[in-house]
Enzyme design. Structure first.
Site, mmCIF file in Angstrom:
data_model
loop_
_atom_site.group_PDB
_atom_site.id
_atom_site.type_symbol
_atom_site.label_atom_id
_atom_site.label_comp_id
_atom_site.label_asym_id
_atom_site.label_seq_id
_atom_site.Cartn_x
_atom_site.Cartn_y
_atom_site.Cartn_z
ATOM 1 N N THR A 499 0.836 -1.203 0.000
ATOM 2 C CA THR A 499 0.000 0.000 0.000
ATOM 3 C C THR A 499 0.865 1.245 0.000
ATOM 4 O OG1 THR A 499 -1.668 -1.288 1.180
ATOM 5 C CG2 THR A 499 -2.018 1.054 1.157
ATOM 6 N N HIS A 500 2.086 1.124 -0.494
ATOM 7 C CA HIS A 500 3.034 2.240 -0.453
ATOM 8 C C HIS A 500 3.015 3.020 -1.762
ATOM 9 C CE1 HIS A 500 5.270 -0.518 2.598
ATOM 10 N NE2 HIS A 500 4.167 0.025 3.100
ATOM 11 N N ASN A 501 1.905 3.700 -2.005
ATOM 12 C CA ASN A 501 1.774 4.575 -3.173
ATOM 13 C C ASN A 501 2.315 5.956 -2.825
ATOM 14 O OD1 ASN A 501 -0.245 2.813 -4.888
ATOM 15 N ND2 ASN A 501 -1.035 2.862 -2.803
#
Length: 570
Positions: A499-501
């Site tokens: 979830t590291h956008n």
């Protein structure tokens, strides 16, 4: 018709880590703050029966409702973008605490190299190391300038660590609490990496090792190693998150009004000043206007960018001409690594989200890239996060995918296998960006945010290199079967990856290179601030939360300064 409410000093759009920090710091400074959270109220008392893997880890009960708002995706501009109908590649949080409620808790500081990546890369390898299609740029501040804010964030959370990373930037103080427990798996990793002349250290953890009272007087409990962290809230109040730290601090001041089920659909402005926001009560359907002297976007990467776009604030990025900054520099992450199958058993079913050991020998520019066709690298780690039974069925490569032999091997290797993984850094590319979708709308009639993204040659080369290093460590650990992660080809929005956008509302030293300055103040609208991982000029080899938290404290300081004097802060 919208109801206009009394004006306040500050309104935040979202109440997760960034919104909570801004609310706490501004309300402590005497400012009247309204926090608008489109999700529901929740806290430790709601997580007492959280050990339901199917409900939370498979059906994503804490996550964003994609039937109301989602993302459309395509690999390139020639493709038709289609909506993400089911959560997959990344998990978008919703509700009090946002994604910070269901995070694992790894709390790294980006490396000094990250903040001056273009300058330092050009100096060492020349200006054409990656080529003109990569939009590499320095951040608008360096590590030393951000260090005091890192320190403050870590003390708010009570981060547990050992300060043994030789590649880390200088610290002004030690970690607030000791590192987590050293399990047999981690001891084996430590021994193997030292044998390979590498430099292991315990992962900095927000699943803290002992009871801790932070500087604001909030108590965080000690981790119980139950193995239900990522995708879950913490039933013990032992995983530092906004709803047990900064949000209570803000509420105690009496200056913070927290409103739930409040979905902001527009930033209102006159000339070069924001006047407030328009939001919809998602339960009653009523529409409200909340005037404010200062507007702060504190929602997730995609929503911050979307709100600016639908409010016609800033110039959207055009990949054909290269003009515009809003939506530019979107980055994801890659996940190289290797799996290993062992004869001995481990208690893999126990653990915590950030219980692990890692190395940075192949992260940042900590190794020579002269003969390599990529830059940066990744933090390589062995983490014992708790192997939950529905999603954990490890079997060696030649095992059938169903039937008696699959069952036998799955049961046997459930406690005899684990992976060494890495968070591979992602560099911005001219064809990877965010924009508004021209076909699809959300439940409130606004265009969906459109993600145009694919892995690049940089990503593929880095992934292959780091996976080989992970396999080397696994071999030294004594695995009888080693399976390096498969090489990546094209990105797909399923299955889950990270979830590291980052990117889309980049911080920059000049208006032509980004959306906000180094206080996260919008270049075009001086009383508008936007803080999320969208501010990052590129992604790193770490989780973004530690750096995001530091930037949130920097942003909050800027908001308080602006409230007193106005004008540009840089």
């Amino acid at each position: 018709m919208a109801t206009t409410l009394p004006s306040v000093d500050v309104v935040t759009v979202g109440v997760g880590w960034t919104g909570g920090i801004v609310a706490a710091e501004c309300s402590k400074a005497g400012l009247k703050v309204v926090g608008l959270e489109r999700g529901q109220k929740r806290g430790t008392e709601d997580f007492l029966s959280i050990h339901d893997e199917y409900r939370y880890a498979i059906r994503y009960d804490l996550m964003q409702n994609l039937s109301k708002e989602t993302v459309t995706f395509r690999n390139n501009r020639k493709m038709q973008a289609l909506p993400m109908r089911q959560l997959g590649s990344f998990l978008l949080g919703e509700g009090l605490g946002g994604s910070g409620t269901h995070w694992n808790g790894m709390t790294f500081r980006f490396l000094p190299y990250d903040f001056q990546i273009k300058t330092m890369t050009d100096e060492r390898y020349g200006a054409n190391k990656l080529g003109p299609d990569y939009l590499l740029q320095d951040w608008a501040l360096n590590y030393d300038q951000l260090e005091p804010y890192f320190d403050k964030f870590e003390k708010t959370l009570g981060i547990s660590g050992d300060d043994k990373n030789p590649f880390a930037g200088k610290r002004s103080s030690a970690y607030p609490t000791p590192p987590m427990k050293m399990t047999p798996m981690l001891q084996q990793f430590e021994k193997a990496t030292k044998n390979l002349k590498l430099s292991p250290y315990m992962v900095p953890s927000a699943n803290i090792s002992e009871v801790y009272k932070n500087p604001d007087g909030e108590t965080i409990n000690a981790c119980q190693y139950c193995g239900f962290c990522e995708r879950f809230g913490c039933e013990y109040g032992a995983k530092s998150s906004a709803e047990i730290t900064v949000v209570p601090t803000a509420l105690k001041t009496g200056n913070f009004d927290l409103r739930f089920n409040s979905n902001v659909v527009e930033i209102l402005k006159q000339g070069n000043k924001a006047t407030g926001v328009r939001y919809i009560d998602t339960v009653s359907g009523e529409e409200f206007i909340q005037p404010a002297n200062i507007v702060v976007l504190t929602s997730y990467v995609f929503n911050n960018a979307k709100l600016l776009m639908v409010s016609n604030i800033g110039q959207p990025y055009d990949p054909t001409t290269g003009k515009g900054t809003l939506g530019r520099n979107y980055c994801y992450q890659i996940l190289p690594g290797a799996s290993g199958f062992f004869d001995e058993q481990y208690n893999t079913f126990m653990g915590a989200g950030s219980l692990g050991m890692s190395i940075d020998d192949f992260n940042g520019d900590n190794f020579d890239h002269s003969e390599l066709d990529f830059i940066h690298g990744g933090n390589i780690a062995l983490t014992q996060t708790g192997a939950r039974p529905i999603s954990s069925n490890p079997t060696p490569p030649d095992t059938p995918t169903w039937g008696p032999e699959f069952k036998k091997q799955s049961i046997h290797y459930y406690t005899r296998s684990f992976g060494i993984g890495a968070q591979g850094a992602s560099m911005p590319h001219k064809e990877n960006y965010l924009s508004l979708d021209s076909n699809y709308k959300d439940a409130y009639g606004l265009p969906l945010i459109q993600l145009t993204y694919n892995f690049t040659d940089q990503d593929r080369a880095l992934h292959k290199f780091i996976s080989a290093r992970a396999a080397d460590i696994m071999k030294e650990m004594g695995a009888k079967t080693i399976v390096p992660n498969a090489e990546i080809t094209d990105y797909n929005i399923v299955p889950y990856q990270t979830t590291h956008n980052t990117g889309g509302t980049v911080m920059s030293s000049t208006p032509d290179k980004g959306v906000v300055n180094n206080y996260l103040q919008h270049w075009d609208v001086e009383n508008l601030f936007a803080i999320s991982a969208g501010s990052f000029a590129h992604n790193s080899g770490y989780n973004p939360t530690g750096t995001l938290g530091a930037l949130a404290y920097r942003c909050a300081e800027g908001i308080v300064k602006y409230s007193k004097s106005g004008g540009s802060l840089v």
